[in-house]
Design an enzyme around this catalytic site. Sequence first.
Site, PDB file in Angstrom:
ATOM      1  CG  HIS A  42       0.715   2.325  12.648  1.00 33.48           C
ATOM      2  ND1 HIS A  42      -0.796   2.148  12.752  1.00 33.48           N
ATOM      3  CD2 HIS A  42       1.086   2.056  11.366  1.00 33.48           C
ATOM      4  CE1 HIS A  42      -1.138   1.558  11.502  1.00 33.48           C
ATOM      5  NE2 HIS A  42      -0.238   1.328  10.699  1.00 33.48           N
TER       6      HIS A  42
ATOM      7  CG  HIS B 217      -0.527  -0.211   2.668  1.00 35.02           C
ATOM      8  ND1 HIS B 217      -0.059   1.079   3.280  1.00 35.02           N
ATOM      9  CD2 HIS B 217      -0.239  -1.006   3.428  1.00 35.02           C
ATOM     10  CE1 HIS B 217       0.530   0.659   4.331  1.00 35.02           C
ATOM     11  NE2 HIS B 217       0.452  -0.595   4.428  1.00 35.02           N
TER      12      HIS B 217
ATOM     13  CG  ASP C 200      -2.607   4.063   2.884  1.00 36.89           C
ATOM     14  OD1 ASP C 200      -2.288   3.171   2.293  1.00 36.89           O
ATOM     15  OD2 ASP C 200      -3.530   4.224   3.545  1.00 36.89           O
TER      16      ASP C 200
ATOM     17  CD  GLU D 131      -3.214  -1.576   5.348  1.00 35.93           C
ATOM     18  OE1 GLU D 131      -3.285  -2.518   5.842  1.00 35.93           O
ATOM     19  OE2 GLU D 131      -2.774  -0.688   5.621  1.00 35.93           O
TER      20      GLU D 131
ATOM     21  CD  GLU E  98       0.525  -4.273   5.907  1.00 36.16           C
ATOM     22  OE1 GLU E  98       1.305  -3.693   6.792  1.00 36.16           O
ATOM     23  OE2 GLU E  98      -0.107  -3.583   5.123  1.00 36.16           O
TER      24      GLU E  98
HETATM   25 ZN   LIG Z   1       0.844  -1.760   6.419  1.00 38.47          ZN
END
Ligand SMILES: [Zn+2]
Length: 385
Positions: free
Chosen positions: A359, A72, A74, A136, A164
Amino acid sequence: MNTLTPRQLLDKLVSFPTVSRVSNLDLVDWLEGYLASHGIAAHRSWNEDRTKAALFAHVGPWVEGAVVLSGHSDVVPVDGQDWTSDPWTVTERDGRLYGRGTCDMKGFDALAVWALVEAHSKGVKRPLQLALSYDEEVGCTGAPPMIAAMQGVVPKGEAVVVGEPSRMALITGHKGGTGFHVHVKGFEVHSSLLSYGVSAIMEGARLIQWVNDQNAAIQAPQPSAVAAMFDPPFTTMHVGMIEGGTAHNITAGDCRFAIEMRVVPDDDEAARIAAVETEAARLDASLKAKRPEAGVHLEKFFGVPALRPEVDGAAEALVRRLTGNNATGVVSYGTEAGQFQEAGYSAVVCGPGDIAQAHQVDEFIEVSEFQAGHAFMQRLVEHLG
Ligand SMILES: [Zn+2]
């Protein structure tokens, strides 16, 4: 254009601040141009207001059966995070590459782009595809339209590797997820006149208690073999935030909360969703019977299918072969792998980096993980040859 190394590709991709709430078109424009400069035609799948696009491309013979590398574009925001260095510039310190998205998941994206160009320039017998989605991080909403757009535009791929971060471990299953925003509308009266009003909070609490009861019922039986792979080994339902009411002596006019469920692959997610809807409808009817202004409004805000461990799956066999790793695992976070599987692909998750860094402030991928991902791509291109 020059052929960029994986690290140069990573630097470039991270330099685009593609936070989910803004457009990703600068990145897509650049990547489309880069692929075109190597003779690779890419295709776009636009979002509704054409502010974002997914990009997919096919190299090798124009036949079905491609390996699909899925990432992804984003990333999550950096607002309020105190970064040591610029999040949009990859900075190497202590064997780590810092930058937003280095781990989740522009590290894999860079390696996938590298592999696509490498496979195209070397020439391969089995095709390779890149599928780069958007949105995503806001509930995996960009992948389903992208997967639909791929059908008929490029030959159907077979084995999907969703990159991922898994520390290059082979992940064959994850839970599905669904979220609902709940708005309970009450009727305000002075609390001394309670029976003439409707407290949205007190009525909403009935639905929340129903969620608690569901959890207890779900957890009572022995977990199935598939469910037992997960920790915790069952579907969970959760209320994570709540707001409502204006004063201690007014029946609450509004109460809002969110119900989210994490569903093990062999549980019936559709039935769980239907049960929430039925329960909300029942409460809605009972509130309206007291006050026609009152009621319950349910809005589904995300839904991601589970990834079911496959029997003799093509994606699993491929990744085993390339990594030499026979262990499989499951994860508790949702990915686009379940969406590819739902669309008829064989799919697994395997990518460099650790989900623990995703994150975070000062997100990073270890150089060693990035190199392990590169080695994986080199073996993949050889294998396709
Ligand atoms: Zn991810």
